[in-house]
Design a protein around this motif. Structure first.
Motif, PDB file in Angstrom:
ATOM      1  N   PRO A   1      55.516 -39.677 -46.060  1.00 43.18           N
ATOM      2  CA  PRO A   1      55.102 -39.741 -44.656  1.00 43.18           C
ATOM      3  C   PRO A   1      55.394 -41.129 -44.080  1.00 43.18           C
ATOM      4  CG  PRO A   1      53.359 -38.813 -46.038  1.00 43.18           C
ATOM      5  CD  PRO A   1      54.388 -39.371 -46.964  1.00 43.18           C
ATOM      6  N   VAL A   2      55.824 -41.165 -42.829  1.00 42.94           N
ATOM      7  CA  VAL A   2      56.044 -42.421 -42.115  1.00 42.94           C
ATOM      8  C   VAL A   2      54.783 -42.742 -41.321  1.00 42.94           C
ATOM      9  CG1 VAL A   2      57.409 -43.583 -40.349  1.00 42.94           C
ATOM     10  CG2 VAL A   2      58.527 -42.069 -41.997  1.00 42.94           C
ATOM     11  N   LEU A   3      54.191 -43.900 -41.587  1.00 46.40           N
ATOM     12  CA  LEU A   3      52.931 -44.294 -40.960  1.00 46.40           C
ATOM     13  C   LEU A   3      53.230 -45.266 -39.827  1.00 46.40           C
ATOM     14  CD1 LEU A   3      50.946 -44.901 -44.275  1.00 46.40           C
ATOM     15  CD2 LEU A   3      51.232 -42.761 -42.995  1.00 46.40           C
ATOM     16  N   LEU A   4      53.149 -44.774 -38.590  1.00 43.95           N
ATOM     17  CA  LEU A   4      53.444 -45.601 -37.423  1.00 43.95           C
ATOM     18  C   LEU A   4      52.300 -46.554 -37.138  1.00 43.95           C
ATOM     19  CD1 LEU A   4      54.895 -42.887 -35.002  1.00 43.95           C
ATOM     20  CD2 LEU A   4      56.165 -44.457 -36.472  1.00 43.95           C
ATOM     21  N   PRO A   5      52.604 -47.752 -36.626  1.00 39.32           N
ATOM     22  CA  PRO A   5      51.525 -48.694 -36.276  1.00 39.32           C
ATOM     23  C   PRO A   5      50.780 -48.221 -35.039  1.00 39.32           C
ATOM     24  CG  PRO A   5      53.656 -49.573 -35.615  1.00 39.32           C
ATOM     25  CD  PRO A   5      53.946 -48.320 -36.376  1.00 39.32           C
ATOM     26  N   SER A   6      49.552 -48.649 -34.916  1.00 39.90           N
ATOM     27  CA  SER A   6      48.763 -48.285 -33.743  1.00 39.90           C
ATOM     28  C   SER A   6      49.262 -49.042 -32.518  1.00 39.90           C
ATOM     29  CB  SER A   6      47.283 -48.598 -33.988  1.00 39.90           C
ATOM     30  OG  SER A   6      47.114 -49.983 -34.260  1.00 39.90           O
ATOM     31  N   GLY A   7      49.071 -48.453 -31.359  1.00 42.04           N
ATOM     32  CA  GLY A   7      49.464 -49.098 -30.115  1.00 42.04           C
ATOM     33  C   GLY A   7      50.953 -49.088 -29.858  1.00 42.04           C
ATOM     34  N   LEU A   8      51.682 -48.218 -30.519  1.00 43.84           N
ATOM     35  CA  LEU A   8      53.126 -48.156 -30.329  1.00 43.84           C
ATOM     36  C   LEU A   8      53.457 -47.518 -28.985  1.00 43.84           C
ATOM     37  CD1 LEU A   8      55.779 -48.725 -31.973  1.00 43.84           C
ATOM     38  CD2 LEU A   8      55.762 -46.292 -32.551  1.00 43.84           C
ATOM     39  N   ALA A   9      54.381 -48.142 -28.264  1.00 42.30           N
ATOM     40  CA  ALA A   9      54.801 -47.587 -26.976  1.00 42.30           C
ATOM     41  C   ALA A   9      55.707 -46.377 -27.205  1.00 42.30           C
ATOM     42  CB  ALA A   9      55.528 -48.648 -26.157  1.00 42.30           C
ATOM     43  N   ASP A  10      55.842 -45.543 -26.180  1.00 42.50           N
ATOM     44  CA  ASP A  10      56.712 -44.373 -26.282  1.00 42.50           C
ATOM     45  C   ASP A  10      58.159 -44.802 -26.506  1.00 42.50           C
ATOM     46  OD1 ASP A  10      54.668 -42.601 -26.004  1.00 42.50           O
ATOM     47  OD2 ASP A  10      54.900 -42.383 -23.838  1.00 42.50           O
TER      48      ASP A  10
ATOM     49  N   ALA B   1      61.006 -44.302 -32.426  1.00 47.27           N
ATOM     50  CA  ALA B   1      59.867 -43.439 -32.726  1.00 47.27           C
ATOM     51  C   ALA B   1      59.049 -43.200 -31.472  1.00 47.27           C
ATOM     52  CB  ALA B   1      58.999 -44.071 -33.806  1.00 47.27           C
ATOM     53  N   ARG B   2      58.526 -42.007 -31.376  1.00 50.16           N
ATOM     54  CA  ARG B   2      57.688 -41.633 -30.244  1.00 50.16           C
ATOM     55  C   ARG B   2      56.229 -41.882 -30.585  1.00 50.16           C
ATOM     56  NH1 ARG B   2      55.384 -36.871 -29.848  1.00 50.16           N
ATOM     57  NH2 ARG B   2      56.858 -36.039 -31.390  1.00 50.16           N
TER      58      ARG B   2
ATOM     59  N   ASP C   1      62.073 -58.799 -34.973  1.00 57.13           N
ATOM     60  CA  ASP C   1      60.617 -58.691 -34.779  1.00 57.13           C
ATOM     61  C   ASP C   1      60.203 -57.314 -34.267  1.00 57.13           C
ATOM     62  OD1 ASP C   1      60.320 -61.410 -35.525  1.00 57.13           O
ATOM     63  OD2 ASP C   1      60.832 -62.027 -33.481  1.00 57.13           O
ATOM     64  N   LEU C   2      60.784 -56.271 -34.833  1.00 55.68           N
ATOM     65  CA  LEU C   2      60.404 -54.915 -34.453  1.00 55.68           C
ATOM     66  C   LEU C   2      59.092 -54.514 -35.124  1.00 55.68           C
ATOM     67  CD1 LEU C   2      63.821 -53.010 -34.724  1.00 55.68           C
ATOM     68  CD2 LEU C   2      62.692 -53.847 -32.659  1.00 55.68           C
ATOM     69  N   PRO C   3      58.334 -53.591 -34.527  1.00 55.75           N
ATOM     70  CA  PRO C   3      57.129 -53.080 -35.197  1.00 55.75           C
ATOM     71  C   PRO C   3      57.512 -52.454 -36.542  1.00 55.75           C
ATOM     72  CG  PRO C   3      57.182 -52.386 -32.895  1.00 55.75           C
ATOM     73  CD  PRO C   3      58.518 -52.987 -33.178  1.00 55.75           C
ATOM     74  N   ALA C   4      56.763 -52.803 -37.575  1.00 55.50           N
ATOM     75  CA  ALA C   4      57.049 -52.305 -38.921  1.00 55.50           C
ATOM     76  C   ALA C   4      56.235 -51.049 -39.196  1.00 55.50           C
ATOM     77  CB  ALA C   4      56.736 -53.372 -39.954  1.00 55.50           C
ATOM     78  N   VAL C   5      56.906 -50.032 -39.730  1.00 53.09           N
ATOM     79  CA  VAL C   5      56.214 -48.819 -40.146  1.00 53.09           C
ATOM     80  C   VAL C   5      56.095 -48.830 -41.660  1.00 53.09           C
ATOM     81  CG1 VAL C   5      57.112 -47.568 -38.163  1.00 53.09           C
ATOM     82  CG2 VAL C   5      58.313 -47.409 -40.338  1.00 53.09           C
ATOM     83  N   ALA C   6      55.053 -48.193 -42.173  1.00 56.22           N
ATOM     84  CA  ALA C   6      54.819 -48.112 -43.608  1.00 56.22           C
ATOM     85  C   ALA C   6      55.137 -46.710 -44.101  1.00 56.22           C
ATOM     86  CB  ALA C   6      53.373 -48.492 -43.930  1.00 56.22           C
ATOM     87  N   LEU C   7      55.160 -46.560 -45.418  1.00 59.42           N
ATOM     88  CA  LEU C   7      55.424 -45.264 -46.028  1.00 59.42           C
ATOM     89  C   LEU C   7      54.199 -44.790 -46.809  1.00 59.42           C
ATOM     90  CD1 LEU C   7      59.080 -45.670 -47.374  1.00 59.42           C
ATOM     91  CD2 LEU C   7      58.326 -44.339 -45.404  1.00 59.42           C
TER      92      LEU C   7
END
Length: 441
Positions: free
Chosen positions: A37-46, A343-344, A376-382
């Protein structure tokens, strides 16, 4: 902060295009054995660009070169376009003509000279000295001036060196050195170079070249290499270390040896294996060294080689008549891999891998990527490594009929031989009836 160099309106259109473009890509979950699963960070813009770093645990189950990676939106089961980056680093240099002036030497103090770039406003940030001198280490100060009269310091702690060992025999000689000096980017016309040489003979300066240099350092992923065995060979005066990375697949191109010993110089051989039984050579004879002497202080304990995904490595240290080295640990490393994709916010994504029959994807983001800002892009976790429930092994290709029914071959060959024999006998009889009778003498 805008993510697109062409402006915000085009940013929205470009990211939307990436999202729409995935709708034409077909994906069958049953063809991929694993996912995370790809775990998106909180507060990510569309529709934001994000960065995903595949963990080391992905590599043993993925195809070579990560060709089978797919980022998939769970609800629609559609692929999301991504760009796979390998952070090898880059060094760009543009040469600038410079004239050397006013070479001078103060006995027991310094050598100095001036470089004239012959025009103003040219951006530069590096100079390289040409010298035939060997076995030296010198501190260097670089100053800059617009008019050649008023000087300001650009670099106070520059250092150049050369360390050379001349030995008879093939591959026995050794030389390492660096005569480049980097300083903050400047547009001054004149550079003054002062080489500190207290109580030493001056090194020979044959010339200098100025450059505008941009250094993009490589980024690495490191992992410990367990020393599973160590063997001393007194007859060959060698130390053999067998290293285990724990799993295959991760592309390694460097080993770093940790030791407290100093003042040594050793040749090393490196081999790799997938099973720790069958070994193949990885690189030519390499060198590790560490010196702390009055005329030279420096070390290089790394072994570099082309990237390979092996699990086991065998390091042979050639000691000659020296005592074996005391090695504390060994670390392996390879270039960092990054996946950049859009990512959306609130979307549900998975990273799929484990498909040996697919090829690397070809997405339109390849053409768009040079115009994206990816620092400096938002980092997603796995999330955890998970087996795909719907995975189905591809059907094995059907064997030829002769392999499925091998017992039929002998009787078929026998019958064919009888038929051919009967045919030839009948043909011979017909030929005889058509020939004229023999003449009587």
């Amino acid at each position: 902060m805008p993510l697109f160099k062409l402006g915000f309106p085009l940013l929205a259109a470009a990211l939307a295009a990436l999202t729409v473009a995935v709708l034409s890509a077909d994906f069958s979950e049953s063809a991929w054995r694993y996912y995370r699963p790809v775990l998106l960070p909180s507060g990510l813009a569309d529709d934001s660009l994000v960065e995903l770093v595949p963990e080391v645990g992905v590599f043993p189950f993925a195809a070579l070169g990560l060709a089978d990676l797919r980022v998939v939106e769970v609800v629609s089961q559609r692929e999301t376009q991504f760009k796979l980056l390998v952070e090898r680093g880059e060094h760009r240099r543009a040469s600038i003509t410079a004239k050397m002036l006013d070479m001078s030497y103060k006995a027991g103090e310094s050598t100095s000279f001036v470089l004239d770039l012959e025009k103003e406003g040219v951006l530069h940030s590096e100079l390289e000295l040409r010298t035939t001198s060997r076995n030296f280490q010198r501190d260097v100060v670089v100053e800059g001036s617009i008019d050649g009269l008023d000087w300001r310091v650009l670099k106070t702690d520059g250092r150049i060196f050369d360390f050379t060992i001349d030995e008879a025999g093939e591959d026995q000689g050794f030389s390492v050195g660096d005569t480049r000096i980097n300083y903050p980017a400047s547009t001054v016309r004149y550079l003054k170079v002062t080489i500190d040489e207290p109580e030493q003979d001056p090194i020979v300066i044959d010339g200098a070249q100025v450059f505008f240099a941009q250094q993009f350092a490589p980024k690495r992923t490191s992992l410990p290499a367990e020393i599973v065995s160590r063997e001393e060979d007194p007859e060959q005066n060698q130390t053999l270390l067998v290293l285990d990375l724990g799993s295959p697949g991760f592309p390694v191109n460097q080993l770093f040896i940790a030791t407290e010993q100093e003042n040594f110089h050793r040749r090393v051989n490196l081999e790799a294996s997938s099973d720790s039984v069958n070994w193949r050579p990885v690189s030519k004879l390499a060198t590790i060294f560490s010196f702390n002497a009055p005329l030279f202080v420096g070390s290089d304990l790394s072994i570099n080689f082309p990237e390979i995904p092996s699990r086991y490595y065998r390091l042979t240290i050639i000691n000659q008549d020296n005592s074996p080295l005391s090695i504390r640990s060994v670390e392996a490393s390879g270039y960092l891999r990054r996946l950049i994709f859009s990512a959306r916010s609130g979307g549900d994504y998975r990273l799929y891998y484990g498909n040996s029959t697919t090829r690397a994807p070809s997405y339109e983001i390849e053409q768009l990527f040079p115009y994206l800002i990816t620092d400096d892009l938002p980092a997603v976790a796995l999330g955890p490594h998970t087996a795909t429930p719907e995975f189905a092994l591809p059907p094995e290709p059907q064997k030829p009929f002769t392999e499925r029914q091998p017992w039929l071959i002998p009787p078929v060959v026998g019958i064919a031989a009888l038929v051919i024999g009967a045919f030839l006998t009948s043909l011979l009889r017909q030929v005889r009836t058509m020939l004229p009778p023999p003449e009587n003498d």
